[in-house]
Every structure is written in C-alpha cells, then in structure tokens.
Enzyme design. Structure first.
Site, PDB file in Angstrom:
ATOM      1  N   ASP A   1      95.637  44.468  30.299  1.00 36.92           N
ATOM      2  CA  ASP A   1      95.186  43.192  29.745  1.00 36.92           C
ATOM      3  C   ASP A   1      95.109  42.179  30.892  1.00 36.92           C
ATOM      4  O   ASP A   1      95.839  42.290  31.888  1.00 36.92           O
ATOM      5  CB  ASP A   1      96.217  42.721  28.710  1.00 36.92           C
ATOM      6  CG  ASP A   1      95.716  41.548  27.892  1.00 36.92           C
ATOM      7  OD1 ASP A   1      95.317  41.783  26.743  1.00 36.92           O
ATOM      8  OD2 ASP A   1      95.740  40.399  28.400  1.00 36.92           O
TER       9      ASP A   1
ATOM     10  N   HIS B   1      90.904  46.125  18.688  1.00 35.02           N
ATOM     11  CA  HIS B   1      91.689  46.487  19.871  1.00 35.02           C
ATOM     12  C   HIS B   1      93.174  46.415  19.536  1.00 35.02           C
ATOM     13  O   HIS B   1      93.576  45.726  18.599  1.00 35.02           O
ATOM     14  CB  HIS B   1      91.352  45.561  21.053  1.00 35.02           C
ATOM     15  CG  HIS B   1      91.555  44.110  20.750  1.00 35.02           C
ATOM     16  ND1 HIS B   1      90.587  43.339  20.133  1.00 35.02           N
ATOM     17  CD2 HIS B   1      92.608  43.285  20.939  1.00 35.02           C
ATOM     18  CE1 HIS B   1      91.034  42.114  19.985  1.00 35.02           C
ATOM     19  NE2 HIS B   1      92.263  42.050  20.454  1.00 35.02           N
ATOM     20  N   VAL B   2      93.967  47.140  20.324  1.00 33.75           N
ATOM     21  CA  VAL B   2      95.404  47.239  20.064  1.00 33.75           C
ATOM     22  C   VAL B   2      96.162  46.794  21.315  1.00 33.75           C
ATOM     23  O   VAL B   2      95.779  47.137  22.439  1.00 33.75           O
ATOM     24  CB  VAL B   2      95.779  48.708  19.708  1.00 33.75           C
ATOM     25  CG1 VAL B   2      97.282  48.868  19.527  1.00 33.75           C
ATOM     26  CG2 VAL B   2      95.030  49.171  18.460  1.00 33.75           C
TER      27      VAL B   2
END
Ligand code: M7G
Length: 326
Positions: free
Chosen positions: A194, A266-267
């Site tokens: 991320d 998304h996870v």
C-alpha cells in the site's frame, strides 16, 4: 498512519523472525509509474494545512505543483533497529535541559537516516482535498433501501477515479512492487505494498490485494458467488506474506473498508501490531468474518443495515439529509 509506539508483539519473535522483520532495507521500492516522471518537491508551493497530527507525525498540505493543485502528505518514518548504531555514531547532539540524572537533547542523525515519506496527489481534485481535511465525523446507518436509493447513485456519479487501480492491474504502474499475483480473471488478484507503507520494516506492514474482477464495487456487492474469490485472497495473500516477510497469518489483520474511498474491490493486510486509523471497528470488516457471514446468510451484505463513519461535510451526508434519513 505511522505508529512509532512500542510494538507489543516484538518481545515474542524468534531471532530468525526478527531478522526478517527488522531488516527490509534494499527491498524493491517502486517504479516511476506510467508517465516515467519523477516529481521534484522543491517546486511545491504550500498554501494551507489540511490536517496535521503531532502524535502520528504527519502533515497534509494543500498547494500547487507546477501550477496544478496538489496535496502532499509528509510522514516521519519509523526507526530501523539495524541502523541504530550508525544513527548514534553519526548524530550531532545539542543539550537542551539537564536535571539530576535526566537530560533532553536536540538529536540530529545523519540525513539518510532521517528520511520523511512524502505522498503526492497531483493534480488533486476537490474530492481529494475534502478527503484529507480534518472534519467532524458522524455514523451513518445505511439500510438496504438507503444503499439503492442514496449511496449507490452517489458512488456512481461522485466516486474517486480508480485509474490507479487499473494501472496496477494492467502493469502500467507499480509493476516492480508486486509481491504476488494470481492472474485468474474470476478468482485472481494482485498483492502489493500500500502507499502507506515504506517497506523498511515489517512492524508497520501494509499491503493491499486488488481483485482482477472489475464488477465488485464494495462489500455491498458480495454474495456467496464470491466466496471462492475471498478465500483465495485470504489463503494466497497470507501465504505470500509469510513467505516474503516471515510474518505469520496470526499476526495479520486482513479486512475490507466500508465505505471504501475507491470502489474497486480490494482487501487490506496489516501487521497486527500496527494501529492504523482505518482499522477501527466502525470502518473495518474482517475478511474472515465476511466469509462466515456470507456462508450463514447468502443475502447478508445485500440486506443488512450497515453502519459507517462519514464526514459531516461529505455530499453523501447532504443526500441522506435531503432524503430525510438524517
Ligand atoms: P480504501 O479502503 O479505498 O480507502 O483503500 P482509504 O484510502 O480511505 O483507506 C485504498 C487503499 O489504497 C489505501 O490504503 C491507500 O493508501 C491505497 N492507495 C491509494 N492509492 C491512490 C494508491 C496507489 O496509487 N498505489 C498503492 N500501492 N496504494 C494506493
């Protein structure tokens, strides 16, 4: 954002795990993205502070970069255990106060060990400025009908662009940063760091799994048809993290946001020891809970009233008010 506080788990790690956990310097850091250009931040002209936090050591600054509106987020990065000796050796220290056995200093480590992570959004839209500005937040209760009549039309017309997501899936950006990919069109996903993670230590590990399927906007769209996809993300995502970073599955927080900022499913994968604001109960839904809920009630996410936090100045709040729901 970064939590540089004590890590409650660190005392339990084996030496081998510690070695993997602490030394991530030299990992692939990134690429230049689809345009191949690097931004020179010395050109940034700040105009206002949208938000800052002394505790998180972050500041969100609005301004102009090459005559375009921009938001720059500055964040002091966590300390690296492996650089401590070098840091002390190379530092300048100036005494501030001394009293008995206690003293405080201004401590200036060598510049390369005193980095600040900068995230740039340019050109930034009004929606980005709103997203980063500190505002009053309230909880919204969204029924099945509210979703259909208020939230869905809002998402469809106002959602933030997901071009960055498609760039990742199409390998136009961040290709070098991909940790794992399952390329199956239905069950596959891309796992990568991320933006919030500088990849220097595993204590604040933060990865996202982005699905290849483009028709799942959020939790609300999930049905038992997606169970295999969700299980695949959990299994292969956690396996890839153990292999790459030595962080076992029981030290991970794996969850989905409702509402997300970007409506492409998304996870989020975090180190459990990292207290991320977005992992609070009002917004984070654990992937394992989602799987169980869908198994016990196929209509769970279609019909349940879902609660989520929203800023009072968000247009969605005006729409809930106009509909007499707030
Ligand atoms: P979200 O649940 O939609 O909302 O998560 P949030 O941003 O309010 O948490 C999107 C996640 O994608 C966040 O954790 C972002 O930090 C991350 N993210 C956003 N962008 C624009 C990028 C990007 O370009 N690259 C990567 N690797 N991560 C991003």
């Amino acid at each position: 954002m970064a939590d540089t506080g004590a890590n409650p788990n660190s005392g339990n790690e084996s030496d081998e795990e510690n070695r993997k956990v602490k030394k991530l310097k030299g990992e692939p850091k990134g690429d230049r993205g689809e345009n191949g250009e690097e931004t020179n931040l010395s050109d940034f002209k700040p105009t206002s502070v949208l938000r800052d936090s002394a505790r998180d050591k972050t500041i969100f600054v609005h301004g102009e970069l090459k005559e375009q509106p921009a938001v720059v987020i500055l964040e002091k990065t966590p300390f690296g255990e492996d650089t401590l000796t070098e840091m002390f050796k190379g530092a300048k220290t100036n005494l501030e106060v001394k009293n008995d056995i206690y003293s405080t200093y201004v401590f200036q480590p060598p510049a390369h060990l005193n980095e600040i992570k900068a995230t740039v959004v340019c050109p930034a839209t009004e929606a980005h400025v709103q997203k980063y500005q500190r505002k009053e937040i309230i909880m919204v209760e969204e029924t099945e009908d509210d979703y259909k009549n208020i939230t869905l039309p809002y998402i469809t017309s106002k959602g933030l662009s997901v071009t960055w997501v498609y760039n990742i899936l199409e390998k136009k950006a961040e290709k070098e940063r991909i940790i794992f990919e399952d390329s199956d069109k239905e069950l596959g996903f891309v796992l990568l760091p991320d933006f919030k993670w500088d990849q220097k230590q595993v204590d604040d590990l933060y990865l996202i799994a982005i699905v290849h399927k483009r028709d799942i906007k959020s939790l609300r769209d999930l049905t038992p048809d997606h169970l295999q996809l969700l299980q695949n993300i959990y299994q292969k995502g956690t396996d890839a993290i153990v292999q790459r970073y030595g962080l076992p599955t029981n030290k991970l927080r794996v969850y989905v946001h409702y509402q997300p900022s970007y409506y492409h499913f998304h996870v989020h994968f975090n180190s459990l020891s990292y207290e991320v604001p977005g992992s609070r109960v009002e917004r984070a839904h654990l992937l394992q809970d989602i799987i169980q809920n869908l198994k016990s009630d196929p209509q769970y996410y279609k019909t349940r009233t879902l609660l989520f936090p929203m800023r009072t100045d968000d247009e969605l709040i005006s729409m809930y008010k106009a509909a007499g729901r707030l």
